[in-house]
Design an enzyme around this catalytic site. Structure first.
Site, short mmCIF file in Angstrom:
data_model
loop_
_atom_site.label_atom_id
_atom_site.label_comp_id
_atom_site.label_asym_id
_atom_site.label_seq_id
_atom_site.Cartn_x
_atom_site.Cartn_y
_atom_site.Cartn_z
N THR A 183 0.88 -1.17 0.00
CA THR A 183 0.00 0.00 0.00
C THR A 183 0.91 1.22 0.00
OG1 THR A 183 -0.05 0.07 2.40
CG2 THR A 183 -1.78 -1.20 1.34
N GLU B 156 -5.38 -3.47 -1.85
CA GLU B 156 -5.88 -4.73 -1.28
C GLU B 156 -6.95 -5.40 -2.16
OE1 GLU B 156 -5.46 -1.87 0.21
OE2 GLU B 156 -4.88 -2.07 2.30
N LYS C 93 -15.02 15.98 12.00
CA LYS C 93 -16.08 15.68 12.96
C LYS C 93 -16.42 16.97 13.71
CE LYS C 93 -14.44 11.05 12.95
NZ LYS C 93 -13.02 10.87 12.69
N TRP D 162 -20.71 14.77 10.84
CA TRP D 162 -19.56 14.55 9.98
C TRP D 162 -19.62 15.45 8.74
CZ3 TRP D 162 -19.48 8.44 9.62
CH2 TRP D 162 -19.10 7.93 10.87
P1 ADP Z 1 -3.19 3.99 -0.10
O1 ADP Z 1 -4.13 3.18 0.75
O2 ADP Z 1 -1.82 3.93 0.39
O3 ADP Z 1 -3.67 5.39 -0.43
P2 ADP Z 1 -4.32 2.82 -2.42
O4 ADP Z 1 -3.89 3.22 -3.75
O5 ADP Z 1 -4.61 1.41 -2.19
O6 ADP Z 1 -3.19 3.27 -1.49
O7 ADP Z 1 -5.56 3.73 -2.03
C1 ADP Z 1 -6.83 3.26 -1.73
C2 ADP Z 1 -7.69 4.39 -1.26
O8 ADP Z 1 -7.79 5.42 -2.25
C3 ADP Z 1 -9.11 4.00 -0.97
O9 ADP Z 1 -9.25 3.44 0.31
C4 ADP Z 1 -9.84 5.33 -1.08
O10 ADP Z 1 -9.75 6.07 0.11
C5 ADP Z 1 -9.06 6.05 -2.15
N1 ADP Z 1 -9.75 5.94 -3.44
C6 ADP Z 1 -9.50 5.11 -4.45
N2 ADP Z 1 -10.32 5.32 -5.50
C7 ADP Z 1 -11.14 6.34 -5.13
C8 ADP Z 1 -12.21 7.03 -5.76
N3 ADP Z 1 -12.61 6.76 -6.99
N4 ADP Z 1 -12.82 8.02 -5.05
C9 ADP Z 1 -12.44 8.32 -3.80
N5 ADP Z 1 -11.42 7.71 -3.17
C10 ADP Z 1 -10.78 6.73 -3.80
#
Ligand code: ADP
Length: 564
Positions: A204, A351, A460, A465
């Site tokens: 990640t 993931e 918050k 929220w």
């Molecule tokens: P990291 O967790 O390190 O940022 P990732 O690339 O796996 O790496 O990121 C996943 C996260 O990115 C998601 O949990 C979400 O918060 C955000 N995310 C991914 N796609 C979208 C989207 N289309 N809109 C909003 N948030 C998104």
């Protein structure tokens, strides 16, 4: 039991004995879903299709899927002869290009594990990640050697293979072409693979903490690739020309390289050039139909198009897949109305291999006014087939009413069940086998999700929220705003209040009062940020997302007063 079943059971047993309460297995082949199948498909059906790469000198390298398959097998043989066995990790530190694709397939087909290192990470993080995964070898771009040199000794790679331009690698390292040269594809013998064995590792990107290793299996990669081909997934097909902007070191380039090998589009790799002008040049000259990347990339593209629209013929481009962070409605609208390009938002996580949901329009929405379609495109969409979703709030599972917020939980065959070497992160998985995403969502009655925030980024305020994502997108809807990020700042009365960090568009003199008036017409009064700070740039993570941790640090001294 039903009579028909009894008859079938009798046939299976080859006797006339009638058995009560016998359950039948299907009579289908037990056929492992492994990546050698994908390699064979690419070479048998798409051998004539082109793979084009923008090289460091900006010229194009061209060859076919057929040539790629030959070279991937030569790489596989070279790795085996260098002692790489089943379960060994081979790292890559590369941009998007054809040799990286050869490693994508050549490494896992021998049972080894491809570990794509993120070249935008700090060398200390890379040392930690490569050691954690126990990478034995690394394949590295020549241009990235200065980065590799900062952490290679801490990892102790047994072999370093360099993707060079001139065929000359530094002392103690080996040139990629020289490495594969002694081997003939005809000598390649496919070893049997198990579908659940590890095929790849991505970490990640650490937006919210220390990077964690996600281990993909052959089966998860194969199934995710099929998902990409579905209309209700990404809808990629042999008729497309695909240019993946999303790096091959970020969540497997959203699974697109494997999907391409499975589905056979012409492939165009951008190499290290991700700026608006070079991308647009590639879109036009290679007649790209589908591309994929994070919103910051498409923002840059819009800025270039605003001044140079007529320089590029983009009539072939039908779909931009945008994900990784929320996509403002204004961006979706601008691409559609000004340039006739459809934006499809996807939500996912490392993931999830990584695609979880896609904002495809339903039949009812296709009939709806454009404005409604844009609103749905700006949501994160419905789950891909085989992915299941639910949301959990303080009061248990959240209703699918489009309003109740809860943390999104997901399960499916391409979703992690654990992290590598991280028993401490077991709390990300529920006892009944779902993965807790950390994203706060609403789900509508047909399962369309809307990401309200990452749980850590919610503001918050007085027990309510505020979605920082919603607020950011509204601010970015102002024509003079290039980028905006919202963070929570402590407040003595309300606990937290929003602070907006805004980058003006070049040449604009937008001021706080104007932006406040604009927001007053669009969001609830209590959502209007207590402070709006104009900056030159918003810090970004290694994969181009707003780096809220850095912003929170930057504004850590900021305190709102009681009077606010
Ligand atoms: P990291 O967790 O390190 O940022 P990732 O690339 O796996 O790496 O990121 C996943 C996260 O990115 C998601 O949990 C979400 O918060 C955000 N995310 C991914 N796609 C979208 C989207 N289309 N809109 C909003 N948030 C998104």
């Amino acid at each position: 039991m039903m009579g028909a079943l009894k008859g079938d059971v009798r046939t299976i047993n080859g006797s006339n004995d009638m058995q009560e309460d016998v359950f039948m297995d299907g009579l289908m082949m037990d056929f492992p879903l492994t990546l050698d199948l994908v390699l064979r498909r690419a070479e048998q059906h798409f051998h004539h299709k082109e793979i084009v790469t923008r090289m460091p000198g900006k010229g194009w390298h061209r060859y076919t899927y057929g040539e790629m398959a030959v070279r991937a097998k030569r790489l596989a043989l070279a790795l085996q002869s260098a002692g790489i066995k089943e379960g060994d990790c081979v790292a890559t530190l590369c941009w998007n290009h054809y040799r990286h694709l050869e490693a994508y397939i050549g490494v896992p087909v021998i049972g080894a594990v491809l570990h794509t290192l993120n070249l935008r990470l700090h060398p200390d993080d890379l040392a930690y990640i490569a050691s954690d995964a126990r990478d034995r070898m690394v394949i590295v771009d020549e241009s990235l050697l200065p980065l590799l040199n900062q952490f290679k000794d801490a990892v102790g790679f047994e072999k370093i293979i360099v993707v060079t331009e001139q065929g000359v690698a530094p002392d103690g390292m080996e040139d990629y072409e020289a490495f594969i040269a002694p081997f003939e594809a005809a000598d390649y013998v496919q070893i049997p693979l198990r579908e659940n064995m590890a095929a790849g590792i991505c970490y990640t990107s650490g937006t919210t903490g220390k990077p964690k290793g996600v281990v993909y299996s052959h089966r998860s990669n194969v199934l995710h690739s099929i998902g990409a081909g579905l209309e209700s997934g990404i809808g990629l097909s042999e008729r497309d020309t695909l240019l993946p902007v999303v790096p091959m070191f970020h969540a497997n380039s959203w699974g697109l390289p494997y999907a391409a090998l499975m589905l056979g589009p012409k492939l165009v790799f951008p190499g290290p050039y991700l700026d608006g002008e070079t991308l647009l040049d590639g879109f036009a000259s290679e007649r790209v139909t589908v591309s994929a990347g994070v919103p910051t990339v498409w923002n840059a593209l819009l800025a270039t198009l605003a001044v140079k629209k007529d320089d590029y013929d983009l009539r072939c481009l039908r779909k931009l897949i945008v994900g990784g962070s929320a996509v403002p409605v204004s961006m979706i609208q601008a691409f559609d109305e000004k340039y006739g390009i459809g934006v499809v938002q996807a939500w996912g996580m490392t993931e999830l291999s990584p695609v979880g949901t896609v904002s495809n329009l339903t039949s009812a929405l296709l009939e709806a006014p454009k404005a409604d379609q844009y609103l749905y495109r700006a949501m994160q969409g419905t789950p891909m087939p085989l992915v299941e979703i639910r949301a959990r709030g303080d009061a248990g599972l959240a209703a699918w009413d489009g309003e109740t917020m809860g943390e999104l939980e997901v399960r499916g065959p391409w979703i992690s069940s654990a992290y590598l070497n991280r028993p401490d992160a077991a709390d990300r998985f529920t006892e009944d086998g779902w993965f807790k995403t950390g994203d706060i969502v609403t789900i509508d009655p047909v399962g369309y999700i809307k990401i309200q925030d990452r749980s850590k980024d919610l503001v918050k305020s007085g027990g309510e929220w505020i979605s920082s994502v919603d607020l950011e997108n509204t601010i970015m809807g102002h024509e003079d705003v290039a980028e905006a990020a919202v963070i929570a700042v402590p407040h003595p009365k309300w606990d937290e209040r929003p602070l907006a960090v805004v980058v003006r568009r070049a040449g604009s003199s937008l001021d706080e009062a104007t932006l406040r008036c604009y927001l007053a017409e669009r969001v609830a009064k209590w959502w209007i940020p207590d402070a709006i700070v104009f900056v030159e740039e918003i810090p970004k993570t290694s994969v181009g997302k707003f780096k809220k941790t850095a912003l929170r640090e930057q504004f850590s001294e900021y305190q709102f007063q009681q009077s606010n």
